[in-house]
Motif scaffolding. Structure first.
Motif, PDB file in Angstrom:
ATOM      1  N   ARG A  14      -2.966   9.875  -6.243  1.00 58.32           N
ATOM      2  CA  ARG A  14      -3.720   9.557  -5.094  1.00 58.32           C
ATOM      3  C   ARG A  14      -3.432   7.952  -4.954  1.00 58.32           C
ATOM      4  O   ARG A  14      -3.564   7.249  -5.953  1.00 58.32           O
ATOM      5  N   PHE A  15      -3.460   7.365  -3.752  1.00 66.11           N
ATOM      6  CA  PHE A  15      -3.459   5.902  -3.482  1.00 66.11           C
ATOM      7  C   PHE A  15      -4.752   5.344  -4.049  1.00 66.11           C
ATOM      8  O   PHE A  15      -5.785   5.833  -3.923  1.00 66.11           O
ATOM      9  N   TRP A  16      -4.541   4.208  -4.875  1.00 66.79           N
ATOM     10  CA  TRP A  16      -5.614   3.707  -5.690  1.00 66.79           C
ATOM     11  C   TRP A  16      -5.981   2.464  -4.961  1.00 66.79           C
ATOM     12  O   TRP A  16      -6.931   1.877  -4.480  1.00 66.79           O
ATOM     13  N   ARG A  17      -5.096   1.544  -5.156  1.00 68.67           N
ATOM     14  CA  ARG A  17      -5.028   0.185  -4.655  1.00 68.67           C
ATOM     15  C   ARG A  17      -3.768  -0.620  -4.595  1.00 68.67           C
ATOM     16  O   ARG A  17      -2.708  -0.374  -5.085  1.00 68.67           O
ATOM     17  N   ALA A  18      -3.871  -1.683  -3.716  1.00 69.78           N
ATOM     18  CA  ALA A  18      -2.597  -2.634  -3.646  1.00 69.78           C
ATOM     19  C   ALA A  18      -3.046  -3.698  -4.147  1.00 69.78           C
ATOM     20  O   ALA A  18      -4.019  -4.136  -4.354  1.00 69.78           O
ATOM     21  N   ALA A  19      -1.579  -4.498  -4.811  1.00 74.92           N
ATOM     22  CA  ALA A  19      -1.684  -5.731  -5.327  1.00 74.92           C
ATOM     23  C   ALA A  19      -1.021  -6.828  -4.451  1.00 74.92           C
ATOM     24  O   ALA A  19       0.268  -6.488  -4.336  1.00 74.92           O
ATOM     25  N   THR A  20      -1.570  -7.817  -4.025  1.00 74.43           N
ATOM     26  CA  THR A  20      -0.668  -8.595  -3.234  1.00 74.43           C
ATOM     27  C   THR A  20      -0.169  -9.731  -4.105  1.00 74.43           C
ATOM     28  O   THR A  20       0.766 -10.439  -3.816  1.00 74.43           O
ATOM     29  N   ALA A  21      -0.819  -9.736  -5.343  1.00 74.70           N
ATOM     30  CA  ALA A  21      -0.291 -11.028  -6.519  1.00 74.70           C
ATOM     31  C   ALA A  21      -0.392 -10.247  -7.780  1.00 74.70           C
ATOM     32  O   ALA A  21      -1.095  -9.417  -8.122  1.00 74.70           O
ATOM     33  N   LEU A  22       0.038 -10.933  -8.728  1.00 80.79           N
ATOM     34  CA  LEU A  22       0.023 -10.481 -10.158  1.00 80.79           C
ATOM     35  C   LEU A  22      -1.412 -10.735 -10.558  1.00 80.79           C
ATOM     36  O   LEU A  22      -1.645  -9.715 -11.321  1.00 80.79           O
ATOM     37  N   ASP A  23      -2.098 -11.416 -10.041  1.00 78.89           N
ATOM     38  CA  ASP A  23      -3.288 -11.633 -10.596  1.00 78.89           C
ATOM     39  C   ASP A  23      -4.318 -10.634 -10.013  1.00 78.89           C
ATOM     40  O   ASP A  23      -5.367 -10.697 -10.367  1.00 78.89           O
ATOM     41  N   HIS A  24      -3.829  -9.825  -9.241  1.00 75.45           N
ATOM     42  CA  HIS A  24      -4.549  -8.681  -8.487  1.00 75.45           C
ATOM     43  C   HIS A  24      -4.021  -7.445  -9.377  1.00 75.45           C
ATOM     44  O   HIS A  24      -4.570  -6.191  -8.643  1.00 75.45           O
ATOM     45  N   LEU A  25      -3.406  -7.402 -10.234  1.00 73.46           N
ATOM     46  CA  LEU A  25      -3.090  -5.972 -10.973  1.00 73.46           C
ATOM     47  C   LEU A  25      -4.245  -5.382 -11.691  1.00 73.46           C
ATOM     48  O   LEU A  25      -5.088  -5.971 -12.245  1.00 73.46           O
ATOM     49  N   PRO A  26      -4.081  -4.252 -11.597  1.00 74.81           N
ATOM     50  CA  PRO A  26      -5.180  -3.206 -12.393  1.00 74.81           C
ATOM     51  C   PRO A  26      -4.875  -3.578 -14.111  1.00 74.81           C
ATOM     52  O   PRO A  26      -3.815  -4.143 -14.254  1.00 74.81           O
ATOM     53  N   PRO A  27      -5.770  -3.279 -14.776  1.00 73.05           N
ATOM     54  CA  PRO A  27      -5.581  -3.464 -16.467  1.00 73.05           C
ATOM     55  C   PRO A  27      -4.426  -2.854 -16.748  1.00 73.05           C
ATOM     56  O   PRO A  27      -4.130  -1.977 -16.222  1.00 73.05           O
ATOM     57  N   ASP A  28      -3.908  -3.533 -17.922  1.00 73.05           N
ATOM     58  CA  ASP A  28      -2.767  -3.192 -18.449  1.00 73.05           C
ATOM     59  C   ASP A  28      -2.761  -2.415 -19.724  1.00 73.05           C
ATOM     60  O   ASP A  28      -2.439  -2.735 -20.612  1.00 73.05           O
ATOM     61  N   ASP A  29      -3.094  -1.173 -19.049  1.00 69.10           N
ATOM     62  CA  ASP A  29      -3.370  -0.030 -20.274  1.00 69.10           C
ATOM     63  C   ASP A  29      -2.956   1.219 -19.566  1.00 69.10           C
ATOM     64  O   ASP A  29      -2.460   1.358 -18.374  1.00 69.10           O
ATOM     65  N   GLY A  30      -2.610   2.239 -20.374  1.00 67.51           N
ATOM     66  CA  GLY A  30      -2.209   3.468 -19.974  1.00 67.51           C
ATOM     67  C   GLY A  30      -0.642   3.457 -19.708  1.00 67.51           C
ATOM     68  O   GLY A  30      -0.023   2.888 -20.675  1.00 67.51           O
ATOM     69  N   ALA A  31      -0.096   4.097 -19.026  1.00 61.96           N
ATOM     70  CA  ALA A  31       1.271   4.069 -18.823  1.00 61.96           C
ATOM     71  C   ALA A  31       1.481   4.135 -17.155  1.00 61.96           C
ATOM     72  O   ALA A  31       0.946   4.927 -16.467  1.00 61.96           O
ATOM     73  N   GLU A  32       2.576   3.345 -16.976  1.00 61.46           N
ATOM     74  CA  GLU A  32       3.065   3.175 -15.421  1.00 61.46           C
ATOM     75  C   GLU A  32       4.606   3.585 -15.293  1.00 61.46           C
ATOM     76  O   GLU A  32       5.308   3.042 -16.106  1.00 61.46           O
ATOM     77  N   VAL A  33       4.855   3.893 -14.247  1.00 63.99           N
ATOM     78  CA  VAL A  33       6.410   4.073 -13.793  1.00 63.99           C
ATOM     79  C   VAL A  33       6.727   3.405 -12.493  1.00 63.99           C
ATOM     80  O   VAL A  33       5.823   3.859 -11.449  1.00 63.99           O
ATOM     81  N   ALA A  34       7.495   2.806 -12.138  1.00 62.76           N
ATOM     82  CA  ALA A  34       7.590   1.872 -11.080  1.00 62.76           C
ATOM     83  C   ALA A  34       8.872   2.505 -10.186  1.00 62.76           C
ATOM     84  O   ALA A  34       9.765   3.015 -10.673  1.00 62.76           O
TER      85      ALA A  34
END
Ligand code: GDP
Length: 208
Positions: A14-34
């Motif tokens: 599900r779409f969660w959120r957009a980040a316009t800059a690196l300080d808008h990123l969600p918490p750096d936990d869990g796992a991500e695939v880009a």
């Protein structure tokens, strides 16, 4: 042959959120695939195909959103991240700089990033931006899964020869998996890619 009857956990995205800059990123936990690729490479179509949701990638195509990092959640700890497309001739110099800085900084910043899918049109693989991204991923030892999109555009012989030639060219980059073909038109190749994405996302548990 299709494997449409195999369960698809990516359907939960599900779409969660957009980040316009690196300080808008969600918490750096869990796992991500880009997900990365040149504009028009077929990345949005691939996101729809992999998640089995026609509406999902519409978010990526919203005007003004094209330079943002888009986060899609499978659950509280697993995310897909749609990176800005690059290399499009009409993209302004300023915007090219944006991705030039944002994507490498994002790669370097995220401990939770498990892997990168690099989408390339099977007829035009390994363009300048693709090679730059491979080099950046290589420096950071970030695993890359190259995906040759629009595989339906080529016959079997031409597709195999495209795969072989990409394979040879990729030999110089570390941490790059064998390229996989994908057709978002008929779904061919989607299941193999889903398995790779899910394997990367499962590394969260392994990492504790
Ligand atoms: P993006 O800019 O990388 O997100 O690319 P899109 O997903 O919007 O695709 C760009 C164009 O390629 C669109 O016209 C798509 O319909 C087309 N396309 C994408 N994937 C495929 C595919 O697997 N097969 C074919 N034949 N066309 C595709």
């Amino acid at each position: 042959m299709t494997t449409a009857d195999e369960p698809n956990p990516l359907r939960a995205a599900r779409f969660w959120r957009a980040a316009t800059a690196l300080d808008h990123l969600p918490p750096d936990d869990g796992a991500e695939v880009a997900f990365a690729g040149r504009s028009n490479a077929g990345k949005s179509s691939a996101i729809n195909t992999l998640t089995g949701q026609a509406a999902l990638a519409r978010v990526s195509k919203t005007p003004g959103r094209t330079q943002e990092l888009l986060f899609f959640c499978l659950d509280e700890r697993r995310r897909l991240v749609d990176l800005p497309g690059y290399g499009y001739a009409a993209t302004s110099a300023a915007r090219r700089r944006d991705w030039g800085e944002t994507i490498p900084a994002y790669f370097a910043a995220r401990q939770c990033l498990r892997g990168l899918l690099l989408f390339m049109d099977v007829r035009h693989p390994l363009q300048v931006g693709d090679r730059q991204l491979l080099a950046i991923a290589g420096e950071l030892a970030l695993p890359v899964q190259p995906v040759l999109t629009k595989a339906d555009k080529l016959g079997r012989g031409a597709l195999n020869s495209a795969l072989r030639s990409v394979e040879r060219a990729l030999a110089e980059y570390p941490a790059v998996l064998p390229a996989l073909p994908l057709s978002s038109l008929n779904g061919a190749g989607a299941q193999a890619l889903r398995r790779q994405v899910l394997a990367w996302l499962a590394e969260d548990a392994a990492a504790g």
